[in-house]
Design a protein around this motif. Structure first.
Motif, mmCIF file in Angstrom:
data_model
loop_
_atom_site.group_PDB
_atom_site.id
_atom_site.type_symbol
_atom_site.label_atom_id
_atom_site.label_comp_id
_atom_site.label_asym_id
_atom_site.label_seq_id
_atom_site.Cartn_x
_atom_site.Cartn_y
_atom_site.Cartn_z
ATOM 1 N N PHE B 19 -11.488 -5.623 16.409
ATOM 2 C CA PHE B 19 -11.865 -4.195 16.482
ATOM 3 C C PHE B 19 -10.943 -3.355 15.611
ATOM 4 O O PHE B 19 -11.375 -2.545 14.812
ATOM 5 N N SER B 22 -11.348 -4.157 11.854
ATOM 6 C CA SER B 22 -12.621 -3.632 11.335
ATOM 7 C C SER B 22 -12.587 -2.114 11.266
ATOM 8 O O SER B 22 -13.023 -1.516 10.275
ATOM 9 N N PHE B 25 -10.467 -1.051 8.393
ATOM 10 C CA PHE B 25 -11.100 -1.365 7.116
ATOM 11 C C PHE B 25 -12.239 -0.376 6.828
ATOM 12 O O PHE B 25 -12.315 0.211 5.737
ATOM 13 N N ILE B 26 -13.089 -0.174 7.823
ATOM 14 C CA ILE B 26 -14.254 0.710 7.627
ATOM 15 C C ILE B 26 -13.796 2.145 7.364
ATOM 16 O O ILE B 26 -14.266 2.800 6.430
ATOM 17 N N MET B 29 -12.308 2.560 3.907
ATOM 18 C CA MET B 29 -13.316 2.612 2.844
ATOM 19 C C MET B 29 -14.098 3.924 2.873
ATOM 20 O O MET B 29 -14.417 4.494 1.841
ATOM 21 N N LEU B 30 -14.403 4.401 4.074
ATOM 22 C CA LEU B 30 -15.243 5.595 4.167
ATOM 23 C C LEU B 30 -14.464 6.905 4.037
ATOM 24 O O LEU B 30 -14.961 7.882 3.506
ATOM 25 N N LEU B 209 -10.546 2.852 21.094
ATOM 26 C CA LEU B 209 -11.277 1.589 21.009
ATOM 27 C C LEU B 209 -10.554 0.466 21.751
ATOM 28 O O LEU B 209 -11.195 -0.381 22.369
ATOM 29 N N ILE B 330 -17.627 6.458 22.465
ATOM 30 C CA ILE B 330 -18.389 7.003 21.327
ATOM 31 C C ILE B 330 -18.397 8.534 21.382
ATOM 32 O O ILE B 330 -18.153 9.203 20.369
ATOM 33 N N ILE B 334 -16.906 11.092 18.627
ATOM 34 C CA ILE B 334 -17.767 12.108 17.996
ATOM 35 C C ILE B 334 -17.187 13.509 18.226
ATOM 36 O O ILE B 334 -17.162 14.347 17.317
#
Lengths: 410, 389
Positions: B19, B22, B25-26, B29-30, B209, B330, B334
């Motif tokens: 978790f 990832s 990493f995500i 990149m974003l 998370l 989540i 948000i």
């Protein structure tokens, strides 16, 4: 099986958090509708005041000759601007009434728009536009060649659209901002919310037995492991219903509040729907209502695929939290894959044929100009490719699940 | 202490590690990749950074009026080089262009001559490798125009708040005094501020998370009544939070070290001594340097690690099912992205808002977190073990 599906659906419907999510999603969309100044004030006022003008202009656009006869003479010839007409009237002591002024203003705006439309149409070169995209993204080699392959198809559709007179049909809904607001922001929000709820409920239902330590009992009953098929069907039903509900309430509110019947039959590609380099022209001459239906259809297909993907992943892990995080991570990873591919490789273009690209780019569905994805069949190919991939994953997940020894797991 | 370590060990799991990796990493990149690599990307940004570096190298982090006179001289020198290029170019001579300024004016003309000049201009600045002088001149010229224009701008605002209601005349008075002695770090500060905003979201995401499922796990495995009946008893929730805080703190620390390394490698830390508060964009309430802003970011990141562990613990402790757990995380992420970042983090100590704006916001968030932690510990102390089963 039907009874089990019903029971599984009831499981979801008995959860308060499901309704909380649904209401939060609706509130978010409502906030967007309320907070969008352009949609809220300008478009509404424009439509309310100028509805007869819109109808008039739509007729005028079809027959240029007729337009020439009805547009006011000095303005049309470009001998005088509207401000000069107004000033002249004031000098003569004639105060032009507001209503009349508004009519003149609208007339001039429409006339200018009409002229600009024809100028734009005359100036637009499909191959130049493609080269512009190639330059903008810095594509070279095979990647650029792959995009250039679509030029003949683009030219053909482009000329057909012009022949069908769709682009000359004026409709305020096609203005870039409104298109972006409805099909870009609102539709994307509806789809993302639905995808999120879909992932959560599918992961919950599929992992339910394991998380409640009832797996051994349930899987040794007469229904056996086929209970997961019932769970898949239930997830499909609830997810689709949630999407349809959110879609109808959100997009429906938008249509009810900010559009009028004359708009529904107007073409989405009309008035070129253009702002800066962004050009929204559909592959087919869709009217507003037809385009809304197409959006609904593609959105629903995405939801079905997300249900299948989440179901397959949950069959491996059987933990709601992990399955949810894994599916979200997969969708994000699919989105960033192109960043690792060379700008000269055609793989870069093919890497965009993913569900994530579709989910993010709602405003560009079935549009001619959309960055890397110029392929006329991009949406269908992406859905088909995703369906095949998810189908294979689901097959292996199901086989893995059927062979699992639950005594060891428990 | 043994219990504390046992609680820490709960975070030692493969899914959680995946978790974290990832998520990093995500989000890299974003959110942050662009700001990290931006320093060396594109002719415009790259030349801008070269000029900023030259300014820091030549004049140090602060600049005097004399230094700016020197910059004027350098700009004129580049202008001469560009004129020489124009005079040596056959096609431009055929168009009747003799100076670079004439060329710049001609490209806006809507006729055949103008279109040709524009095409030559585009080819030269974007395609040719010989246009470096143009990009450097452009950046010097831009800074110079800001420097000259901003004196007037500050002068206009020094007697009143202008369009920035929150900023007082004193603020502008102070800015005016400094305006002649500061290099222009606005592009670097923009990048650094973006990184601060992204880093807060990453810390909140990663902490939530990993924290929430660990607290939820104990409850789902029906371990709570057993744990509360031990001699350690109801002190456990606090120790659990302490373990969450320690693990999350370590992860935040590792993240900061990795990002510091990336920033060092890409040249961000070259500007640590440059003051932020200048005339183009650095309108913050304190007279900080880029380095001081980065230290403030570190403090803010640990602060949000502290808050997120408590929120994560709250979600994990009271989620009745896995849907509530995943949904709660989540929603919290948000809420952070949609409310906290735009209303608070992007406005940290900004002079566009009153001086107390950031303190009140961060103070309220901190107070809320402490009250929440107190409430969780208090409720768990009062909880009856029997109804658990």
């Amino acid at each position: 099986m039907r009874r089990i599906v019903g029971q599984e659906v009831k499981k979801v419907l008995s959860l308060r958090i499901f309704y909380i999510f649904f209401i939060i999603a609706l509130l978010w969309n409502g906030l967007f509708l309320w907070n969008n100044d352009y949609v809220r004030s300008d478009v509404k006022r424009f439509l309310q005041v100028n509805e007869p003008q819109v109808v008039w202009t739509n007729e005028m656009m079809k027959e240029r000759q007729k337009m020439n006869q009805q547009a006011s003479e000095p303005l049309r010839k470009g001998e005088m601007t509207l401000v000069e007409v107004y000033r002249q009237a004031l000098n003569k002591g004639n105060v032009i009434e507001d209503e009349k002024f508004l009519k003149l203003l609208t007339e001039e705006v429409y006339w200018d728009h009409f002229i600009a439309l024809h100028e734009q149409r005359a100036a637009l070169q499909v191959d130049e536009k493609v080269e512009q995209i190639v330059r903008m993204y810095g594509l070279t080699g095979n990647a650029a060649a792959t995009l250039r392959q679509h030029i003949p198809a683009l030219e053909m559709r482009f000329s057909k659209l012009i022949a069908q007179e769709a682009p000359t049909h004026y409709a305020p809904n096609a203005l870039f901002s409104q298109h972006d607001a409805l099909f870009g922001k609102l539709m994307r929000a509806v789809l993302m919310e639905s995808v999120l709820i879909t992932i959560l409920i599918t992961a919950l239902l599929t992992s339910y037995e394991r998380e409640h330590r009832t797996a051994s009992v349930v899987y040794s009953s007469t229904v056996g492991r086929k209970v997961q098929i019932a769970k898949w069907l239930s997830s499909l039903f609830v997810a689709s219903s949630t999407y349809v509900g959110l879609f109808l309430l959100s997009i429906g509110s938008y249509i009810a509040l900010y559009t009028t019947p004359s708009l529904w039959t107007s073409y989405v590609s009309s008035s070129w729907n253009v702002e800066g380099p962004n050009l929204f022209m559909t592959w087919y001459p869709f009217t507003f209502i037809q385009y809304v239906s197409v959006q609904w259809g593609i959105g629903l297909s995405i939801i079905v695929l997300v249900v299948c993907l989440t179901w397959a992943i949950s069959l491996y892990w059987h933990q709601t939290y992990i399955a949810t995080a894994a599916v979200i991570a997969i969708l994000f990873l699919l989105f960033i894959v192109p960043a690792f591919i060379s700008k000269s490789s055609s793989l870069l273009i093919y890497a965009t044929y993913t569900l994530s690209t579709l989910i993010v780019g709602t405003a560009h569905w079935l549009m001619m100009w959309k960055g890397y994805t110029l392929d006329p069949h991009f949406e269908w190919k992406t859905l088909l490719l995703s369906a095949i991939m998810i189908g294979i994953i689901s097959f292996y997940a199901w086989r893995h699940f059927k062979r699992k020894d639950w005594q060891e797991v428990e | 202490m043994k219990i504390f370590w046992n609680e820490c060990k709960k975070y030692r799991s493969l899914p959680l590690l995946l978790f974290v990796l990832s998520a990093h990493f995500i989000t890299y990149m974003l959110l942050t990749d662009y700001d990290i690599r931006m320093m060396n990307q594109g002719k415009s940004t790259a030349s801008s950074i070269i000029v900023h570096r030259e300014l820091v190298d030549t004049y140090g982090p602060s600049m005097t009026k004399e230094d700016w006179e020197d910059v004027k001289r350098i700009t004129a020198l580049y202008q001469t080089k560009l004129d020489a290029y124009v005079q040596n170019d056959v096609e431009l001579r055929q168009l009747g262009v003799n100076t670079f300024e004439e060329w710049q004016q001609l490209i806006w003309e809507e006729n055949e001559r103008g279109e040709r000049a524009s095409a030559l201009h585009d080819d030269w600045i974007f395609e040719s490798n010989e246009s470096e002088d143009f990009w450097l001149w452009q950046e010097y010229d831009r800074l110079l125009s800001f420097y000259e224009g901003n004196e007037t701008y500050i002068e206009q605002n020094r007697h009143g708040p202008g369009h920035r209601d929150a900023a007082s005349p004193d603020y502008y008075e102070q800015l005016y005094e400094q305006s002649t002695i500061v290099a222009q770090p606005e592009r670097i500060f923009l990048i650094v501020r973006n990184l601060t905003t992204s880093a807060v979201l990453i810390v909140v995401l990663v902490t939530l998370l990993i924290t929430a499922p660990v607290h939820y796990q104990d409850r789902m495995q029906r371990m709570i009544p057993l744990q509360y009946s031990t001699t350690y008893g109801r002190r456990l929730p606090f120790v659990k939070w302490l373990a969450s805080m320690t693990v999350s703190g370590i992860l935040t620390f590792i993240m900061i070290v990795v990002y510091a390394y990336l920033m060092e490698r890409n040249g961000h830390l070259y500007f640590v001594d440059v003051p932020i508060r200048e005339l183009i964009s650095g309108e913050i309430w304190f007279d900080w340097t880029i380095g001081e802003w980065l230290w403030m970011t570190v403090v803010v990141l640990f602060f949000f690690t502290f808050v997120s562990t408590i929120v994560g613990m709250w979600i994990g402790t009271y989620a009745k099912n896995a849907l509530q757990l995943a949904g709660g995380v989540i929603l919290a992420v948000i809420a952070c992205a949609a409310i906290l970042l735009p209303l608070s983090i992007t406005r940290l100590f900004s002079a566009w808002y009153p001086p107390f704006y950031t303190w009140v916001q961060l103070g309220s968030i901190g107070l809320f977190a402490i009250i929440l932690l107190g409430a969780i510990v208090y409720c768990e102390k009062k909880k009856d073990v029997v109804p658990f089963e």
